[in-house]
Enzyme design. Sequence first.
Site, PDB file in Angstrom:
ATOM      1  CG  ASN A   2     -24.977  16.185 -35.486  1.00 42.02           C
ATOM      2  OD1 ASN A   2     -24.153  15.442 -34.953  1.00 42.02           O
ATOM      3  ND2 ASN A   2     -24.884  16.552 -36.755  1.00 42.02           N
ATOM      4  CD  GLU A  49     -22.056  12.232 -37.142  1.00 46.36           C
ATOM      5  OE1 GLU A  49     -21.463  12.581 -38.177  1.00 46.36           O
ATOM      6  OE2 GLU A  49     -23.126  12.726 -36.748  1.00 46.36           O
ATOM      7  CD1 TRP A  95     -21.355   8.999 -41.492  1.00 48.70           C
ATOM      8  CD2 TRP A  95     -22.745   9.353 -39.763  1.00 48.70           C
ATOM      9  NE1 TRP A  95     -22.525   9.491 -41.997  1.00 48.70           N
ATOM     10  CE2 TRP A  95     -23.389   9.720 -40.962  1.00 48.70           C
ATOM     11  CE3 TRP A  95     -23.427   9.480 -38.549  1.00 48.70           C
ATOM     12  CZ2 TRP A  95     -24.692  10.225 -40.976  1.00 48.70           C
ATOM     13  CZ3 TRP A  95     -24.713   9.972 -38.561  1.00 48.70           C
ATOM     14  CH2 TRP A  95     -25.338  10.343 -39.767  1.00 48.70           C
TER      15      TRP A  95
HETATM   16  C1  BGC Z   1     -22.749  15.039 -39.873  1.00 49.23           C
HETATM   17  C2  BGC Z   1     -23.405  13.881 -40.510  1.00 49.23           C
HETATM   18  C3  BGC Z   1     -22.870  13.703 -41.922  1.00 49.23           C
HETATM   19  C4  BGC Z   1     -21.403  13.454 -41.838  1.00 49.23           C
HETATM   20  C5  BGC Z   1     -20.749  13.078 -43.157  1.00 49.23           C
HETATM   21  C6  BGC Z   1     -21.261  15.023 -40.092  1.00 49.23           C
HETATM   22  O1  BGC Z   1     -20.722  16.251 -39.941  1.00 49.23           O
HETATM   23  O2  BGC Z   1     -23.114  15.082 -38.539  1.00 49.23           O
HETATM   24  O3  BGC Z   1     -24.795  14.112 -40.503  1.00 49.23           O
HETATM   25  O4  BGC Z   1     -23.492  12.632 -42.585  1.00 49.23           O
HETATM   26  O5  BGC Z   1     -20.840  14.637 -41.371  1.00 49.23           O
HETATM   27  O6  BGC Z   1     -21.088  13.970 -44.172  1.00 49.23           O
END
Ligand code: BGC
Length: 449
Positions: free
Chosen positions: A180, A323, A366
């Site tokens: 990730n 996400e 997300w």
């Molecule tokens: C990450 C997540 C994080 C989200 C919001 C993303 O870049 O993969 O783990 O929670 O940002 O902060």
Amino acid sequence: MLLLEKFLNKNVVLIIYIVVFCRTNAVNGDNDEFYHGKFPENFVWGAATASQRTKYLGCVYTQKGIGHVVNDETGDVACDSYHKYEEDVKLLKNLKVNHYRFSISWSRILPKGTLEVINKNGVVYYNNLINALMKEGITPIVTLYHWDLPQALQEGRMAQQFYQRSLRGVCAVKFWITLNEPYVVSYHGHEIGAMAPGIKGNGDKIYIAAHTLIKSHANAYRIYEREFKNKQNGIIGITLNVHWQVAKNPFSPADVKAADTATQFQYGWFAHPVFINGSSDFIGINFYTSGSTWLKVTPTAIRKMIKWTKDYLGPNVPIYITENGVSDRNGTLQDSHRIYYYNLYINEVLKAIRLGGCDVRGYMAWSLMDNFEWARGYSERFGLHYVDFNDPKRPRTPKKSVDFYSKLISNNGFVHNKSNGVLSQGLDKHHIVFLVLVILVNSVIMFSF
Ligand code: BGC
């Protein structure tokens, strides 16, 4: 002839307007109208989380007293999904998603960070979670590395064999994400030190970290390809984060080039070696441009980024939005702002597919629930579900956005709603009324002389 001349003379403004309007649309591919339509059949609808945030055990970077996390909070219990996974599967079921993206906490499986000690309870937990999901028809998407690394590996012990061995231990999962956001690990983790492992570099460690990550991805990909792919018929890819960069002056070639170069530095840096070597079955994109100091709401940016990806990687690379979401500070259950956000962003994803011909196969919100937001602790909330972190039982409560997202998934898209007033793809109600008025006025003037 005279009549035609007259008509052209009188309608010159209208003609210029139509030409300019159509040209702008053709050039930018822009369409600010809401698009009603369906996603392709079998579209992957998901919600995402990551291990440290939902079920962690203790972390060197985020431990108390170090000052790395807002309010000195820790992710030691976080959402306690370790004990509450059955309830979480119910939440997912109620949300109507067909996929759930989560990551593995290697510290839970390898408490010493090496393969000498394997915590059976950790393995049992993940097996139980995977089985519970599959029983409900929810496909697990597993991220092998979402930023929490056993400390021993950070210190260099056995790092090389880590992915190789970890992949060999796997089971029924057929949808894998190796890493990730390696950009964040490299830049925030090994240059500015704002995230785990909190190392400050001098422009050197960042490249060593990035290089190691790219190689670890490639290793994992090849192992899967050799040993599992045919048997499992599964897929494995990488997830990258990217912000859409806008040229300061869109008419200046130098500014346009600068925006593109910035994208290359963030995204191309990892996408290029991975895709040029054919070591990813898809590209996962984490896209945030929107409460928090670092987020701004600009929905069309996601479509532009998807198109950029298609142009850069070619039309044959399937795209998953792994996400996308928006945060707030109070965790309100009446989260109309989140509905607004998802509505517009997901609509842009649909446009990328239907108007832009992009092969987007899935979208993951997300996040399934509020969680431990890294250095921002529990001060920032992205969840579709509210989690009460002051209650030892960590109760989850659905926010209003759950209703929105589940309806969207049930409809597999945006069904036409008259109140939105969309008449056609290119021209909206106002444009049409405007054009008709101009024609009428012009005709009246023309025939009155
Ligand atoms: C990450 C997540 C994080 C989200 C919001 C993303 O870049 O993969 O783990 O929670 O940002 O902060």
